[in-house]
Design an enzyme around this catalytic site. Structure first.
Site, PDB file in Angstrom:
ATOM      1  N   GLN A 130      86.903 -14.334 -85.404  1.00  0.00           N
ATOM      2  CA  GLN A 130      86.940 -14.405 -86.860  1.00  0.00           C
ATOM      3  C   GLN A 130      88.021 -15.390 -87.302  1.00  0.00           C
ATOM      4  OE1 GLN A 130      87.006 -10.626 -88.865  1.00  0.00           O
ATOM      5  NE2 GLN A 130      86.910 -11.584 -90.853  1.00  0.00           N
ATOM      6  N   PHE A 131      87.614 -16.656 -87.479  1.00  0.00           N
ATOM      7  CA  PHE A 131      88.563 -17.700 -87.868  1.00  0.00           C
ATOM      8  C   PHE A 131      89.179 -17.439 -89.240  1.00  0.00           C
ATOM      9  CE2 PHE A 131      84.748 -19.231 -89.905  1.00  0.00           C
ATOM     10  CZ  PHE A 131      85.201 -19.886 -91.044  1.00  0.00           C
ATOM     11  N   THR A 132      88.522 -16.647 -90.082  1.00  0.00           N
ATOM     12  CA  THR A 132      89.042 -16.394 -91.430  1.00  0.00           C
ATOM     13  C   THR A 132      90.318 -15.549 -91.421  1.00  0.00           C
ATOM     14  OG1 THR A 132      87.597 -14.483 -91.733  1.00  0.00           O
ATOM     15  CG2 THR A 132      86.758 -16.620 -92.489  1.00  0.00           C
TER      16      THR A 132
END
Length: 155
Positions: free
Chosen positions: A83-85
């Site tokens: 999850q890059f966010t």
């Protein structure tokens, strides 16, 4: 420049699943759902520290209802979702910036290393989402228990 961190959000779950394109990709029963954010400066040592902590984390209830048992004692499973966010910067404007998130060419090998290391440290099943895919994650949080960890603050 100051190093940022590898970041995880851990949720104790009764069950969790990842769907991609309306198809079941992976699922677990009782265990930990781990959202993993990899930052541009992250190294294998960040993954080593997090995996060691996660494999020893006592967040499952014992007979007295005290969080005193590990995932291994619970015979649970891990589900790791990239999850890059988790590295969103919201300082300027209203649209988050993801400039701190690692690019796929460096993040994918580290993500794969994290999965293998977690399995090696815990000797428990480690299932995963698909890096970079649009995933639908469903879960039944138990507690709820949600823990934030990072490899810089180490708290």
């Amino acid at each position: 420049k100051q190093r940022i961190l590898m970041r995880v959000v851990v949720q104790r779950v009764n069950k969790a699943a990842v769907h991609i394109n309306k198809r079941l990709h992976s699922q677990i029963g009782r265990g930990m759902l781990i959202f993993l954010g990899i930052e541009v400066a992250d190294l294998q040592e960040d993954a080593d520290w997090l995996c060691s902590k996660l494999s020893k984390m006592r967040i499952f209830a014992d007979a007295d209802g005290v969080m005193n048992r590990t995932l291994q004692e619970e015979m649970g499973e891990y589900l790791v979702v990239s999850q890059f966010t988790l590295h969103a910067s919201t300082k300027k404007g209203n649209r988050p910036s993801y400039i701190k998130s690692a690019r796929p060419e460096s993040a994918i090998p580290l993500y794969e290393y994290f999965l293998k290391k977690l399995w090696m440290d815990s000797n428990r099943p480690v299932k995963a989402g698909e890096f970079g895919a649009n995933m639908q994650v469903s879960l039944e949080n138990d507690g709820p228990v949600t823990i934030l960890m990072d490899s810089k603050e180490k708290e």
